[in-house]
Every structure is written in structure tokens, then in C-alpha cells.
Motif scaffolding. Structure first.
Motif, PDB file in Angstrom:
ATOM      1  N   TYR A  22      40.349  46.462  41.771  1.00  0.00           N
ATOM      2  CA  TYR A  22      41.489  46.875  41.446  1.00  0.00           C
ATOM      3  C   TYR A  22      42.451  46.711  40.615  1.00  0.00           C
TER       4      TYR A  22
ATOM      5  N   TYR B  98      43.730  53.793  44.568  1.00  0.00           N
ATOM      6  CA  TYR B  98      42.391  53.329  43.514  1.00  0.00           C
ATOM      7  C   TYR B  98      41.994  53.833  43.036  1.00  0.00           C
TER       8      TYR B  98
ATOM      9  N   GLN C   2      43.332  42.263  45.250  1.00  0.00           N
ATOM     10  CA  GLN C   2      43.670  43.204  44.022  1.00  0.00           C
ATOM     11  C   GLN C   2      42.260  42.972  42.519  1.00  0.00           C
TER      12      GLN C   2
END
Length: 609
Positions: A544, A115, A539
Motif C-alpha cells: 500500500y 488501495y 501498509q
């Protein structure tokens, strides 16, 4: 063909570096094992100063060409043998070459996944390579502008010479780490005693196990902080005759350490204290010079890059703040934006995490405390040797306590509440200190073992190296055992890295790059992008996907959604120029059929008014 060109350019980088290493060894009297990290750190700092001055690309070119010129001149004058001679073909050096080649071969075609590569560390280097300058207040793509650019400056320089690419950047950072660990072996006076090399190799290899959260297949700098600090300690400890030379060798390393990350100042302070202790020892053993004054001068010089960075951020990013920035003007008036109940929750979770054996860092601290105590009592009561290991252990444990208190204070005072309540990044922060703890203990233990040999060997080898045949057999058996342990631990780390590389195509970055490509042009600050995907593994909700999209699109206006209200989504999507369906779901298919007459398959769509 591209790989062949990259390897040729990498060879050119090595020739340039070898020119500086030769100068450092032959003319500046920098110790051989400290020479590589000395050169790399100095190069990083020079490029960094060039970035502050606004001449980043010119500085990088000058540094590279200067090394090539030095190599050619020394070669023509037949002076290279002063720096590189038969002693360079030692078992230690050959082992380092083999290990380095294996690491570089694994990393050169590795892609980024973590990340934080996309939220900052890889993104900022990409921005520097695209713009040939440091981020400015108008660099909307960079969120954390107050993060220092020490390691980023070296990676920029390395990529300018070798070529841009994720694998190239990883190799550049690996070179810094390998140079640090090469310097660590400088604490061994007699490297022909391969037991010492193998024993310290086990200690360094153990760092790979306790470094799972920040392993070297990403550009996060938490491991680099520990490695630079270990290199600085080793350089200071290894010099036993010329204190001024030790200070000269360690200044670039400490200068880089304080500008790798703001939290690096803590590790630098530990090195400063050790430097002052060594100055006091030199004053007792070799009177006649003001060693303390020399030490303070070295400390002052090493802080110049950090001081200049704070001046730069104050002028270039006035009004912008970061959870890790230094804001000395507001120290007297700071306030805590958390309630007493929230603080209690943070403190409770913090201590529960610290004292839990589920924490890898805690297991590392407990394990190496036990090993150090066992080694001390064995040496004291079985071998009847006086080691300095116990004193070092007490100092390091105290440093850990102070460091952990600082982490807790950061969570309470500086961290956003949602991050503090889940101790965001704790594994990485704790790992940095644990790695330093293990590394220093390993160096101290190896020095104690070396001083305990019945026969001490010098430059000229004695015909007898062991007290008797039994001790010789024990020595040989221990050498083989420690060598195998170190090799297996390193092989395990390489296997883990290669396994992660093999699984890259299943990762989010691979999916995004396959969809949008990898843009290396001026920042796209006009086009607005909206991703649609499920929120698998958070996500979307943890940002992310937007960060990965921002990196590959090299655009600052990138958002993502995983669900939508059909009545309002039309108005929302009209604020974007591109709509990217990363994962197709029944909901998005129905929406696209109803409003665009399209199937809603994964792809990039223009948003029409």
C-alpha cells in the motif's frame, strides 16, 4: 479561487453535454432518461478511440467543442425546447437534481484512500493526463497495462475540461453512475405515479448499502459495471414500439461496458441475451422486420471497442500478461499452477464464504430472494395478479450461479496463489453481481406494480386514478413511506462518505502527500525512492505504501521497508536517491545518528554516496 474556476469549467462541461443531449433527444429520438448515459458513453468511446489512434488530447478537445457548438446552434435556432420542456420539471427530475447536487457537493473535495486507486484506477488517469496518451510499453509506472481504459477515457475527458484533481475525478465517475440510474427510471411508463418512483428509488438506494466495499468515493469500477448493465437493461426494456431505436440507444452503453474492465463482458453477455429475448418478443408482436438480425448487429458493433483493445494490447504489450487479460491464443494450452491440495483449499474457502451469512453479498442474495418470493405470492394469491417477478428471479439466480463459478475458476486458474488462498477482492467481485441482481429485481417489481394498477393512465390524465378511496389512501401512505426510506438510505450513504472525508488527515495517503507533495509532471523514471515506516495495518508488506508513494511522487521506482538489518542496510540504501522517513522509530533514529549524524526525524533525505 481554485474552486470557483473548477465550478465554471464544470458548468462549461454541462453546457457541452447538454448540447449533445439535446441532439440525441430532438433529432436522434433517444429516450429522455437514456439520453445522458447515451451521451456520456458515446463520449467515452470516442475519446477511447482517439487514445488508440494516438490523438487523445485532440479528440477530447473536439468532443468538448462539438457539444458547445451544438448547444449554441440549437439555442439560436430555438430548438432546445424540443429536448428540454415543461416535462423536464417533473418530481422525478427535481429529486434527481437534488440528489445529484448533494453527491457532487460531497465528492468535489473528497480525497482518495482505497488501495486500488493508487495501484491502478487513479494512477492510470493521472498518467493519461500528464502524457496526453494511453500508457505504452515504456510506462513503467503502470503495472496493469492490459486493463481496458473505458471509464478512464471518460475521466480523462472530464478532467481535461474541468481540471485535474482527485475530487474532480470522483465527480466525473459519479456523473456516469447518476446517468445510469436516471436511465433505470425509464422502465416506469407513468412517472406521475410517484409511488413507482419511490419504490424504484428504494431499490436503487439499497444498492448503496450492499455497495460498502466499492462505494462511490473511490474510482474502482466494480459498481460502474453493475450500473452500466442496469442502464442497458432499462433502455432495452423501456422501448416498447421501436426496437431499432432501443438498439441505437443501448450500443454506446454496451460498448463502454465491455471496456470498463475485462470482467464486464459477463454483464454484457447478460444484456445481449436480454436484447435477443426482446427481439423475439418484437418479432411476435410487430412482425415484418428482422429484429434478431438488428440485435446481432448491435451486439457486433458494441464489441468493436473490446476487439480493438485486444489488438492494441497484443501489439503494444506483447509478452505482458495480467490476471484479468484475455489471451485467446493460449486457451488450448493453459495450465494450472496450483497443486490439488491448494485447489481444494481455495474451493473450500470459496464455498464457506459464499454460504456464510457474514458475507454482505450472501445476505443481499438471500434477502432479495425472500422479498421477491413474498411479493410474488402476495400478488398471486392476495391480489390475484400475474407478475413476471418469479421468472426474472429464477433467471437471475441462475446468472449468479454461473458468475460465482466464473469467479472460482478465476481464483484457480488466473489468480496468484497468495491472493487466491485469501480470496482477494471477493467482496468487490460478488458485490457487482449482487447489485445487478437487486437492480433488475427492483425494475421488474416496479413494472409489475405499474401493470397492476386498476386504472392505467396515458399521456392525457383521466379524472379518476384509483378504484376507491381506500386504495387511494394506501397509495398515498405507501408513497410517503417509500420516499422516506429511500431518502434515509441515501442520507446514510452521504453521511458515511462525509465521515470518511473528515477522517482523511489520519490516513496514509494524507501523510504521504504532506511529506512529498503531489507531482503532476512527466514521470520521474530516474530518481529512486525508499520509504521507511512501520508495518501498521500491513501498509508496507501489502505494498500500500509503495503504491501511494508512486502515485504522489509520480515515479515508478518507489519501495518501502518497515525493518532492516543494520549490517546490510547501508548497501541497500545506497541503491536509492531519496530516503523518506514517514514514521520515526528508535531503530531508524539510532541508524541515522550512527551513519548520517542526523536525528532521524520524519522527512525526505538525499542519499549520499
Amino acid at each position: 479561487m481554485d474552486m470557483a474556476v473548477t465550478l465554471l469549467r464544470f458548468a462549461a462541461f454541462l453546457f457541452s453535454a447538454a448540447g449533445y443531449v439535446a441532439l440525441a433527444r430532438a433529432y436522434w429520438k433517444i429516450p429522455a432518461r437514456a439520453s445522458y448515459i447515451f451521451v456520456f458513453s458515446a463520449q467515452a468511446c470516442i475519446v477511447y478511440f482517439g487514445g488508440l489512434a494516438g490523438i487523445l488530447s485532440y479528440t477530447a478537445a473536439a468532443v468538448f467543442l462539438g457539444g458547445i457548438a451544438a448547444f449554441i446552434v440549437l439555442l439560436l435556432k430555438k430548438k432546445l425546447r424540443l429536448a428540454f420542456n415543461r416535462s423536464s420539471l417533473s418530481a422525478l427530475n427535481l429529486a434527481f437534481i437534488v440528489g445529484s447536487v448533494a453527491v457532487i457537493a460531497s465528492l468535489i473535495n473528497t480525497r482518495l484512500v482505497h488501495y486500488d486507486n493508487f495501484s491502478h484506477w487513479a494512477l492510470v488517469v493521472k498518467d493519461m493526463l500528464v502524457t496526453d496518451g494511453f500508457p505504452t510499453a515504456s510506462s513503467a509506472i503502470i503495472d496493469f497495462k492490459s486493463y481496458p481504459l473505458g471509464s478512464s477515457s471518460f475521466l480523462y475527458y472530464f478532467a481535461r475540461v474541468v481540471g485535474a484533481g482527485e475530487g474532480v475525478l470522483l465527480v466525473g465517475q459519479a456523473l456516469l453512475l447518476l446517468a445510469c440510474f436516471y436511465a433505470v427510471f425509464g422502465v416506469i411508463r407513468d412517472t406521475k405515479r410517484f409511488l413507482l418512483v419511490a419504490l424504484l428509488g428504494v431499490g436503487c438506494s439499497a444498492l448503496a448499502y450492499f455497495n460498502i466495499s466499492i462505494r462511490i468515493n473511490n474510482l474502482l469500477v466494480d459498481f460502474l459495471l453493475s450500473a452500466l448493465a442496469l442502464a442497458a437493461v432499462a433502455v432495452i426494456a423501456a422501448e416498447r414500439k421501436d426496437f431499432l431505436r432501443a438498439c441505437a440507444a443501448v450500443v454506446p452503453i454496451l460498448s463502454l461496458l465491455v471496456i470498463v474492465k475485462n470482467t464486464g463482458i459477463f454483464f454484457a453477455v447478460l444484456c445481449y441475451l436480454f436484447l435477443l429475448v426482446r427481439a423475439a418478443r418484437f418479432a411476435r408482436e410487430i412482425p415484418g422486420k428482422r429484429y434478431t438480425g438488428i440485435a446481432f448487429a448491435a451486439i457486433g458493433v458494441s464489441l468493436i471497442p473490446l476487439i480493438l483493445w485486444n489488438v492494441h494490447t497484443a501489439l503494444a504489450f506483447a509478452g505482458e500478461a495480467s490476471k484479468f487479460s484475455y489471451d485467446f491464443q493460449s486457451v488450448s494450452s493453459f495450465s494450472i499452477d496450483k497443486t490439488p491440495a491448494q485447489i481444494r483449499s481455495i474451493v473450500t474457502l470459496f464455498f464457506r464464504t459464499v454460504f456464510s451469512l457474514d458475507s454482505l453479498a450472501s445476505r443481499g442474495i438471500l434477502l432479495f430472494n425472500g422479498l421477491a418470493l413474498g411479493a410474488h405470492f402476495t400478488a398471486r394469491f392476495v391480489l390475484h395478479k400475474k407478475w413476471g417477478l418469479l421468472k426474472t428471479l429464477f433467471v437471475l439466480d441462475a446468472a449468479i450461479a454461473v458468475y460465482y463459478a466464473g469467479i472460482l475458476g478465476m481464483y484457480i486458474v488466473a489468480m496468484p496463489l497468495d491472493e487466491a488462498l485469501r480470496l482477494a477482492g471477493f467482496d468487490r467481485y460478488a458485490s457487482s453481481m449482487v447489485l445487478f441482481f437487486i437492480g433488475v429485481l427492483s425494475m421488474r417489481a416496479v413494472s409489475d406494480v405499474e401493470n397492476s394498477f386498476y386504472y392505467q393512465q396515458g399521456e392525457k390524465r383521466d379524472y379518476r386514478a384509483f378504484k376507491n378511496l381506500t386504495t387511494k389512501n394506501l397509495y398515498q401512505g405507501a408513497t410517503v413511506a417509500f420516499t422516506l426510506i429511500a431518502a434515509m438510505m441515501l442520507l446514510s450513504e452521504l453521511n458515511g462518505m462525509n465521515a470518511a472525508k473528515a477522517d482523511y488527515n489520519e490516513t496514509l495517503p494524507a501523510e504521504v502527500q504532506a511529506m512529498v507533495g503531489d507531482r503532476w509532471e512527466a514521470e520521474d523514471d530516474e530518481t529512486r525512492y525508499l520509504f521507511y515506516a512501520t508495518d501498521a495495518d500491513d501498509q508496507v508488506s501489502n505494498y500500500y505504501l509503495p503504491y501511494v508513494g508512486r502515485y504522489f511522487l509520480f515515479a515508478s521506482q518507489v519501495d518501502a521497508v518497515s525493518s532492516f538489518d543494520e549490517e546490510t542496510f547501508m548497501g541497500q540504501i545506497q541503491t536509492y536517491d531519496r530516503f523518506i522517513i514517514l514514521e520515526s522509530t528508535p531503530a531508524i533514529r539510532a541508524y541515522m545518528r550512527a551513519h548520517a549524524g542526523l536525528a532521524g526525524d520524519p522527512g525526505v533525505y538525499d542519499v549520499l554516496e
